[in-house]
Structures are given as C-alpha cells and as structure tokens.
Design a protein around this motif. Structure first.
Motif, PDB file in Angstrom:
ATOM      1  N   HIS A  22       5.929 -37.483  11.105  1.00  0.00           N
ATOM      2  CA  HIS A  22       5.126 -38.626  10.677  1.00  0.00           C
ATOM      3  C   HIS A  22       5.700 -39.896  11.277  1.00  0.00           C
ATOM      4  O   HIS A  22       6.891 -40.164  11.169  1.00  0.00           O
ATOM      5  N   VAL A  23       4.874 -40.677  11.922  1.00  0.00           N
ATOM      6  CA  VAL A  23       5.299 -41.936  12.515  1.00  0.00           C
ATOM      7  C   VAL A  23       4.528 -43.046  11.817  1.00  0.00           C
ATOM      8  O   VAL A  23       3.299 -43.054  11.810  1.00  0.00           O
ATOM      9  N   THR A  24       5.264 -43.968  11.235  1.00  0.00           N
ATOM     10  CA  THR A  24       4.633 -45.098  10.568  1.00  0.00           C
ATOM     11  C   THR A  24       4.107 -46.060  11.624  1.00  0.00           C
ATOM     12  O   THR A  24       4.859 -46.475  12.511  1.00  0.00           O
ATOM     13  N   PRO A  25       2.825 -46.417  11.557  1.00  0.00           N
ATOM     14  CA  PRO A  25       2.283 -47.318  12.575  1.00  0.00           C
ATOM     15  C   PRO A  25       2.898 -48.713  12.459  1.00  0.00           C
ATOM     16  O   PRO A  25       3.186 -49.192  11.361  1.00  0.00           O
TER      17      PRO A  25
END
Length: 185
Positions: A22-25
């Motif tokens: 998961h990559v936080t925008p």
C-alpha cells in the motif's frame, strides 16, 4: 505425477504471498494565488492548531463554542469511536508479536473418610503456553495497516465534526446580523 502437483502447489502458494504494498498518495500543498499571501501567512503548525473562531475576537462567542464542543453528544460518541479504533489498532499490532500465557494454582483439600479419620491432600499445577503466528502471506501486516488507516479516518471524522459544530454556533448569530443589516439597506 507428484512433480506436476508439487509445481502447481508451489505456484499457487507463491501467488498468494505476493500482495501489493500500500502506498499512501502524496497530496500537494495548497497555495493561494494572492499577492497579499505573505502578509497573512503564519506558520502551518500555528495555523492548524489555533481555533479559527478566535479571529472574531468575541469572548462570548468563544465561550459558546467551547460549551457546545464540551457538551455535544455526537462529539462524545466520535471520541468513543476513536478510542475503539485505537484499541483495535493496538490489538492488530500486538497480533504480530508472540503470545505468552502462564498459569499457576495450588489447592489443599481436607476429607473426612470416617468419623475417626481424615485425610488431607494438596495439589499444585503450573502451565505455560507460547504461540506465534508467522505472517507468511502478509495478513497480519495488512490488518495492522487497515486498522491504522481506520484510526486516522475516525480521528479525521472527529475533527470534522468539531469544525462543523463550531461553524453552526458561529452561523446563528452572524445570520441574524446579516439579516438585520439587509433590512436597513
């Protein structure tokens, strides 16, 4: 016969272990297109911590807002939801660690076999358990990240509710003042 099945099983297990991270925008900073922006600029930390209604410099209004925020049941419910979300986050983070339990007990009993004889017995027991779930497929890490995201979302909901209640308290007197000023023009 066993070789194709073992290759198929290995391929299926390998497919289950690959989960996207998961990559936080990244959210770009908001900038105002105003020549006077520097005249009104404050430090971002000070601006986000200061209550916006203090701009009105009205002690009565500030007291009404503080009272509304302190006695609002929706805020109390949102604070309880935030505590629950943080407790779930703590549990999810603890799920990644080994679990250890222990117990101990001692008991003494006295039994009368016949009217003239009695017997006494004592017993003791000690127990110890340890368990640890290996996070082979990332399930525990994903649950922990989901609980952290939920906690942040609930905290944002609480902050939004506080802002909304403060805005409603300010709106009532300013609406009356605006209506009065429209009658005189």
């Amino acid at each position: 016969m066993h070789k194709p099945l073992s290759i198929l099983a290995a391929a299926l297990l390998a497919g289950c272990s690959i989960t996207p991270a998961h990559v936080t925008p990244q959210v770009p900073a908001i900038t105002l297109a105003s020549a006077q922006q520097s005249a009104f600029a404050t430090s971002p930390a000070a601006a986000s911590q200061a209550p916006w209604w203090e701009f009105f410099d009205d002690a009565r209004l500030a007291q009404l807002i503080h009272s509304a925020l302190a006695h609002n049941l929706d805020i109390a419910q949102a604070q309880a939801s935030l505590q629950a979300a943080r407790a779930v986050l703590d549990e999810r983070q603890l799920d990644q660690l080994p679990g250890v339990t222990g117990q101990a007990g001692w008991q003494r009993t006295l039994q009368q076999d016949t009217p003239a004889t009695r017997s006494a017995s004592t017993s003791s027991r000690i127990g110890f358990d340890a368990q640890w779930e290996l996070d082979l497929f990332g399930r525990l890490a994903h649950l922990s990240r989901a609980a952290a995201a939920r906690s942040v979302a609930v905290q944002a909901d609480l902050h939004q509710l506080q802002l909304t209640i403060a805005a409603e308290v300010v709106r009532a007197p300013t609406s009356r003042l605006w209506a009065r000023s429209r009658r005189w023009h």
